[in-house]
Scaffold this active site. Structure first.
Site, PDB file in Angstrom:
ATOM      1  CB  ILE A 198      -0.965  -0.034   1.202  1.00  0.00           C
ATOM      2  CG1 ILE A 198      -1.940  -1.218   1.045  1.00  0.00           C
ATOM      3  CG2 ILE A 198      -1.722   1.286   1.327  1.00  0.00           C
ATOM      4  CD1 ILE A 198      -2.859  -1.444   2.235  1.00  0.00           C
ATOM      5  CG  LEU A 244       6.158   1.146   9.319  1.00  0.00           C
ATOM      6  CD1 LEU A 244       7.080   1.816  10.317  1.00  0.00           C
ATOM      7  CD2 LEU A 244       6.958   0.450   8.220  1.00  0.00           C
ATOM      8  CE1 TYR A 288      -5.302  -7.254  10.648  1.00  0.00           C
ATOM      9  CE2 TYR A 288      -6.280  -5.887  12.376  1.00  0.00           C
ATOM     10  CZ  TYR A 288      -5.413  -6.033  11.291  1.00  0.00           C
ATOM     11  OH  TYR A 288      -4.666  -4.948  10.879  1.00  0.00           O
ATOM     12  CE  LYS A 340      -3.203  -1.972  11.180  1.00  0.00           C
ATOM     13  NZ  LYS A 340      -2.089  -1.125  10.683  1.00  0.00           N
ATOM     14  CG  LEU A 353       5.475  -9.613   1.591  1.00  0.00           C
ATOM     15  CD1 LEU A 353       5.734 -10.742   0.603  1.00  0.00           C
ATOM     16  CD2 LEU A 353       6.746  -8.809   1.826  1.00  0.00           C
TER      17      LEU A 353
END
Ligand code: 0WE
Length: 258
Positions: A20, A95, A158, A165, A197
């Site tokens: 991204i 990141l 997740y 996040k 990736l």
């Protein structure tokens, strides 16, 4: 076309042509920004070579190793910016990392080192980079980070990244509050799932993408370049009144309840 001429932009998080951060770097470049690119160094120099070849067409004026787990590399990155550029206008933070075993199975089994690693690389790094960028953003600035719906709602597997996040999105608000008086804006883009990736290493990502294609209002996923356009907007003067926000670039998926 947005105008970013005369602006110095540091872009972190490019690993390959699916990143991204690569979509963002291309859009900032086409808006006229002067780019600095950081990469994650490895001992064989493979990443350096790969990323250098990729970004060559954007003719970055800085190309630096920056592992956010290494304080000296961060210091040296920003020392070089101070020396070569004198001021920084734009910081792109793309990141994240969690151990693979913490992105599957039972969340309650997340290890202490796994938790610390995910939060250090994915959350603390924004705080640290923003702190280092602050004195260099002398004419104001724009900081943009990447987040995901899994920080707000439960997305299967997740797991610890959701906590990272959630912390990242709250860090955006605290940073926006602190840096606002210096005219530094801090915002996040919550992108829909994209094959990168990182995401390709996640089991079932193609099924998730297929689901989004069926449910999202636009009946598709988004591209790296669409995220790049939103990032360019946040970095431009057109977004001068916007800080502390999370903007969904997800083909509308987030509004759906069923
Ligand atoms: O934030 C991300 C990717 C985060 C990520 C991915 C990996 C895979 C390989 C962080 N660390 C690692 N570490 C590895 O070793 N996304 C939003 C993409 C993503 O990751 C998921 C997703 C989606 C979407 C993980 C589980 C479920 C869905």
């Amino acid at each position: 076309m947005l105008n970013l001429t005369g602006k110095n932009a540091l872009v972190t998080g490019i690993a390959n042509n699916r990143s991204i951060a690569w979509g963002i770097a291309q859009q900032l470049h086409s808006c006229g920004a002067n780019l600095g690119i950081t990469y994650l160094p490895d001992d064989r120099g493979k990443m350096e070579k790969k990323v250098a070849e990729l970004v060559e067409p954007l003719s970055p004026s800085l190309f630096l190793p920056c592992n956010v787990e290494n304080d000296e590399q961060i210091q040296s990155t920003f020392n070089t910016i101070a020396e070569k550029w004198g001021k920084l206008d734009i910081l792109i933070h793309c990141l994240a990392f969690a151990n693979k075993e913490d992105l599957t199975g039972n969340f309650s089994q997340t290890s202490r080192p796994g938790f610390n690693k995910a939060l250090e690389v994915s959350t603390y790094s924004l705080i640290q980079l923003a702190g280092a960028a602050k004195p260099l953003m002398k004419e104001g600035g724009s900081i943009v980070t990447l987040t995901y719906l899994g920080g707000v709602k439960v997305i299967p597997n997740y797991n610890v990244m959701g906590i990272a996040k959630a912390g990242l999105e709250m860090s955006v608000r605290y940073l926006a509050s602190e840096l606002g008086p210096e005219n530094i804006r801090v915002n996040a883009i919550s992108a829909g799932p994209i094959r990168t990736l990182a995401s390709s290493a996640v089991g079932g990502i193609l099924d998730m993408i297929h689901h989004v294609e069926q449910v999202a209002p636009l009946r598709r996923t988004v591209t790296q370049l669409e995220v790049g356009n939103a990032a360019a907007f946040f970095c431009s003067d057109l977004a001068s009144g916007i800080t502390g926000q999370v903007l969904y670039v997800d083909a509308g998926y987030e509004i759906m309840g069923m």
